[in-house]
Design a protein around this motif. Structure first.
Motif, PDB file in Angstrom:
ATOM      1  N   UNK A 140      40.690  35.153  34.915  1.00  0.00           N
ATOM      2  CA  UNK A 140      40.684  34.266  36.072  1.00  0.00           C
ATOM      3  C   UNK A 140      40.768  32.807  35.635  1.00  0.00           C
ATOM      4  N   UNK A 141      40.000  32.428  34.597  1.00  0.00           N
ATOM      5  CA  UNK A 141      40.003  31.045  34.118  1.00  0.00           C
ATOM      6  C   UNK A 141      41.333  30.673  33.485  1.00  0.00           C
ATOM      7  N   UNK A 142      42.048  31.629  32.925  1.00  0.00           N
ATOM      8  CA  UNK A 142      43.364  31.315  32.367  1.00  0.00           C
ATOM      9  C   UNK A 142      44.304  30.803  33.451  1.00  0.00           C
ATOM     10  N   UNK A 143      44.397  31.526  34.547  1.00  0.00           N
ATOM     11  CA  UNK A 143      45.239  31.066  35.643  1.00  0.00           C
ATOM     12  C   UNK A 143      44.705  29.802  36.283  1.00  0.00           C
ATOM     13  N   UNK A 144      43.386  29.667  36.374  1.00  0.00           N
ATOM     14  CA  UNK A 144      42.760  28.513  37.010  1.00  0.00           C
ATOM     15  C   UNK A 144      43.084  27.226  36.241  1.00  0.00           C
ATOM     16  N   UNK A 145      42.976  27.262  34.913  1.00  0.00           N
ATOM     17  CA  UNK A 145      43.194  26.071  34.094  1.00  0.00           C
ATOM     18  C   UNK A 145      44.680  25.751  33.968  1.00  0.00           C
ATOM     19  N   UNK A 146      45.510  26.767  33.782  1.00  0.00           N
ATOM     20  CA  UNK A 146      46.936  26.527  33.575  1.00  0.00           C
ATOM     21  C   UNK A 146      47.600  25.887  34.788  1.00  0.00           C
ATOM     22  N   UNK A 147      47.177  26.273  35.962  1.00  0.00           N
ATOM     23  CA  UNK A 147      47.815  25.722  37.159  1.00  0.00           C
ATOM     24  C   UNK A 147      47.472  24.247  37.344  1.00  0.00           C
ATOM     25  N   UNK A 148      46.351  23.801  36.844  1.00  0.00           N
ATOM     26  CA  UNK A 148      45.962  22.388  36.968  1.00  0.00           C
ATOM     27  C   UNK A 148      46.877  21.506  36.135  1.00  0.00           C
ATOM     28  N   UNK A 149      47.082  21.881  34.870  1.00  0.00           N
ATOM     29  CA  UNK A 149      47.934  21.060  34.003  1.00  0.00           C
ATOM     30  C   UNK A 149      49.413  21.190  34.376  1.00  0.00           C
ATOM     31  N   UNK A 150      49.816  22.378  34.773  1.00  0.00           N
ATOM     32  CA  UNK A 150      51.229  22.554  35.118  1.00  0.00           C
ATOM     33  C   UNK A 150      51.581  21.773  36.378  1.00  0.00           C
ATOM     34  N   UNK A 151      50.653  21.652  37.305  1.00  0.00           N
ATOM     35  CA  UNK A 151      50.922  20.903  38.535  1.00  0.00           C
ATOM     36  C   UNK A 151      51.098  19.418  38.264  1.00  0.00           C
ATOM     37  N   UNK A 152      50.532  18.909  37.173  1.00  0.00           N
ATOM     38  CA  UNK A 152      50.586  17.472  36.884  1.00  0.00           C
ATOM     39  C   UNK A 152      51.660  17.100  35.875  1.00  0.00           C
ATOM     40  N   UNK A 153      51.844  17.931  34.829  1.00  0.00           N
ATOM     41  CA  UNK A 153      52.756  17.539  33.739  1.00  0.00           C
ATOM     42  C   UNK A 153      53.688  18.668  33.322  1.00  0.00           C
ATOM     43  N   UNK A 154      53.634  19.823  33.976  1.00  0.00           N
ATOM     44  CA  UNK A 154      54.504  20.955  33.664  1.00  0.00           C
ATOM     45  C   UNK A 154      54.334  21.410  32.208  1.00  0.00           C
ATOM     46  N   UNK A 155      53.105  21.433  31.789  1.00  0.00           N
ATOM     47  CA  UNK A 155      52.732  21.908  30.455  1.00  0.00           C
ATOM     48  C   UNK A 155      51.598  22.905  30.617  1.00  0.00           C
ATOM     49  N   UNK A 187      56.996  16.231  26.447  1.00  0.00           N
ATOM     50  CA  UNK A 187      57.064  16.766  25.087  1.00  0.00           C
ATOM     51  C   UNK A 187      55.796  16.420  24.307  1.00  0.00           C
ATOM     52  N   UNK A 188      55.316  15.212  24.499  1.00  0.00           N
ATOM     53  CA  UNK A 188      54.097  14.800  23.791  1.00  0.00           C
ATOM     54  C   UNK A 188      52.879  15.583  24.280  1.00  0.00           C
ATOM     55  N   UNK A 189      52.822  15.849  25.553  1.00  0.00           N
ATOM     56  CA  UNK A 189      51.718  16.670  26.063  1.00  0.00           C
ATOM     57  C   UNK A 189      51.823  18.105  25.530  1.00  0.00           C
ATOM     58  N   UNK A 190      53.041  18.621  25.418  1.00  0.00           N
ATOM     59  CA  UNK A 190      53.213  19.973  24.884  1.00  0.00           C
ATOM     60  C   UNK A 190      52.756  20.042  23.431  1.00  0.00           C
ATOM     61  N   UNK A 191      53.082  19.012  22.638  1.00  0.00           N
ATOM     62  CA  UNK A 191      52.643  18.986  21.242  1.00  0.00           C
ATOM     63  C   UNK A 191      51.123  18.885  21.165  1.00  0.00           C
ATOM     64  N   UNK A 192      50.533  18.053  22.006  1.00  0.00           N
ATOM     65  CA  UNK A 192      49.075  17.938  22.040  1.00  0.00           C
ATOM     66  C   UNK A 192      48.430  19.270  22.397  1.00  0.00           C
ATOM     67  N   UNK A 193      49.024  19.983  23.332  1.00  0.00           N
ATOM     68  CA  UNK A 193      48.460  21.264  23.755  1.00  0.00           C
ATOM     69  C   UNK A 193      48.515  22.298  22.633  1.00  0.00           C
ATOM     70  N   UNK A 194      49.635  22.371  21.923  1.00  0.00           N
ATOM     71  CA  UNK A 194      49.769  23.359  20.849  1.00  0.00           C
ATOM     72  C   UNK A 194      48.770  23.083  19.728  1.00  0.00           C
ATOM     73  N   UNK A 195      48.683  21.827  19.303  1.00  0.00           N
ATOM     74  CA  UNK A 195      47.765  21.488  18.204  1.00  0.00           C
ATOM     75  C   UNK A 195      46.306  21.717  18.607  1.00  0.00           C
ATOM     76  N   UNK A 196      45.962  21.360  19.830  1.00  0.00           N
ATOM     77  CA  UNK A 196      44.584  21.565  20.297  1.00  0.00           C
ATOM     78  C   UNK A 196      44.259  23.045  20.426  1.00  0.00           C
ATOM     79  N   UNK A 197      45.237  23.833  20.837  1.00  0.00           N
ATOM     80  CA  UNK A 197      45.032  25.286  20.924  1.00  0.00           C
ATOM     81  C   UNK A 197      44.704  25.850  19.543  1.00  0.00           C
ATOM     82  N   UNK A 198      45.412  25.381  18.526  1.00  0.00           N
ATOM     83  CA  UNK A 198      45.130  25.828  17.160  1.00  0.00           C
ATOM     84  C   UNK A 198      43.705  25.471  16.747  1.00  0.00           C
ATOM     85  N   UNK A 199      43.273  24.248  17.058  1.00  0.00           N
ATOM     86  CA  UNK A 199      41.924  23.831  16.690  1.00  0.00           C
ATOM     87  C   UNK A 199      40.866  24.674  17.404  1.00  0.00           C
TER      88      UNK A 199
END
Length: 367
Positions: A140-155, A187-199
């Motif tokens: 549930x939280x996966x869909x909840x969080x993803x829709x927030x960022x995608x609605x603002x920056x499509x990431x 693109x910069x937000x996508x890079x930030x998301x990938x690196x933060x996911x790794x951390x």
């Protein structure tokens, strides 16, 4: 000076010192008594045992490598018996000192037992087959969080496949004619998301030290996700940015605090994915649906509608939960904005943290 025969009954009946060993009469006594050897004294005043002390009336008790000497002092008899002050005990070797118990030990005993019980409870490994409720909340939280960022920056913060493709497209633009060196805000937000996911996923490796399926780690790890979500809510609230973009070319999160928000949210999803994977259930990582869709379509008992099939039903529950999370998240964003939605997400995370405490332990491992 009283003879040895006169002192033996008094020493046997009145042993006030805890270090004093039991003594027996010289006539007919065994060579050892409970691991103790008491040598006898000869006529010339010297012991005939393995160890002797010079001087008439000396008593020597030998216990392996430990020696306790009872040396009578010269003095007068008190009612036919030597007084307690006429004997001195000298510790030699390895004989342990007497254990003294104070009142504080008895007072702390219930608290110590309670702490041991609590530690044993927290270190129990959970039964993954009975952890469906918190894992469903993860989806549930996966869909909840993803829709927030995608609605603002499509990431995405959880679906890193889409972010990886976003970065691949940014790199491909370098080979266009004419070349395009523009690295957009998306693109910069996508890079930030990938690196933060790794951390965040790397933080999940701490669970291997505590036990990746223990009640302690599942609660602690979810609480860390709660802190990450709360930090993201505070960051986007302080940024003052809008919550919904008009189109992909016009993202509304553009300042530095929005990158902080995306970073914390992606780290929370990376940690959630590792924890869900370590539970090794049909919910898999709880952060992607592509694998879940494939496994659902290859389920041998997919069309057995007349009975429950756990391997099939849990996958369906994961898909539906993620869909409901996205629907709920977008509704809250429309009403209260991104900061309000993330505040609600923080509360849900906290509930999941407490939820793990009540998940039953794996009985097979306990036995």
């Amino acid at each position: 000076m009283p003879s040895l025969n006169n002192t033996w009954p008094w020493l046997r009946n009145r042993r006030t010192d805890p270090l004093a060993a039991p003594l027996l009469p010289s006539e007919g006594r065994p060579s050892s008594y409970l691991g103790l050897t008491v040598p006898t004294a000869g006529e010339d005043g010297t012991d005939t045992g393995d160890l002797a002390h010079e001087g008439e009336g000396d008593l020597t008790v030998v216990q392996r490598a430990s020696i306790v000497s009872l040396a009578p002092h010269t003095g007068q008899l008190h009612n036919g018996h030597p007084s307690h002050s006429e004997f001195s005990v000298q510790r030699k070797g390895l004989l342990p000192a007497p254990v003294l118990q104070s009142d504080s030990a008895g007072f702390n005993a219930p608290w110590s037992a309670h702490m041991k019980h609590t530690k044993r409870f927290l270190m129990q490994e959970l039964d993954g087959s009975r952890a469906s409720a918190p894992l469903t909340a993860y989806c549930f939280m996966t869909g909840f969080v993803d829709v927030i960022t995608y609605s603002a920056i499509y990431v995405w913060c959880a679906f890193q496949t889409g972010n990886s493709l976003q970065l691949a497209l940014a790199l491909a633009r370098l080979f266009n004619d004419p070349r395009n060196f523009l690295f957009t805000i998306t693109d910069r937000h996508a890079l930030c998301s990938v690196l933060s996911f790794f951390l965040g996923a790397f933080v999940g490796r701490l669970g291997d030290k505590l036990g990746c399926k223990t009640r302690l780690w599942m609660s602690l790890g979810t609480f860390i996700q709660t802190l990450f979500t709360m930090a993201a809510a505070l960051a986007i609230w302080m940024s003052g940015q809008p919550s919904i973009a008009d189109g992909r070319a016009n993202p509304v999160w553009t300042n530095a605090l929005t990158f902080v928000c995306v970073g914390f949210l992606s780290a929370s999803m990376g940690l959630q994915g590792i924890m869900g994977k370590r539970m090794n259930t049909h919910f898999t990582t709880t952060v992607v649906l592509t694998t879940t869709y494939c496994e659902l379509m290859t389920e041998p008992q997919l069309f057995h509608f007349y009975r429950l099939v756990i391997s099939r039903d849990h996958k369906i529950v994961a898909i539906v939960s993620l869909f409901l999370g996205a629907l709920s998240g977008r509704s809250i964003v429309d009403k209260f904005g991104s900061a309000g939605a993330l505040g609600v997400g923080t509360g849900i995370r906290l509930i999941i943290t407490l939820w793990w405490i009540f998940v039953p332990a794996d009985k097979a491992l306990e036995n």
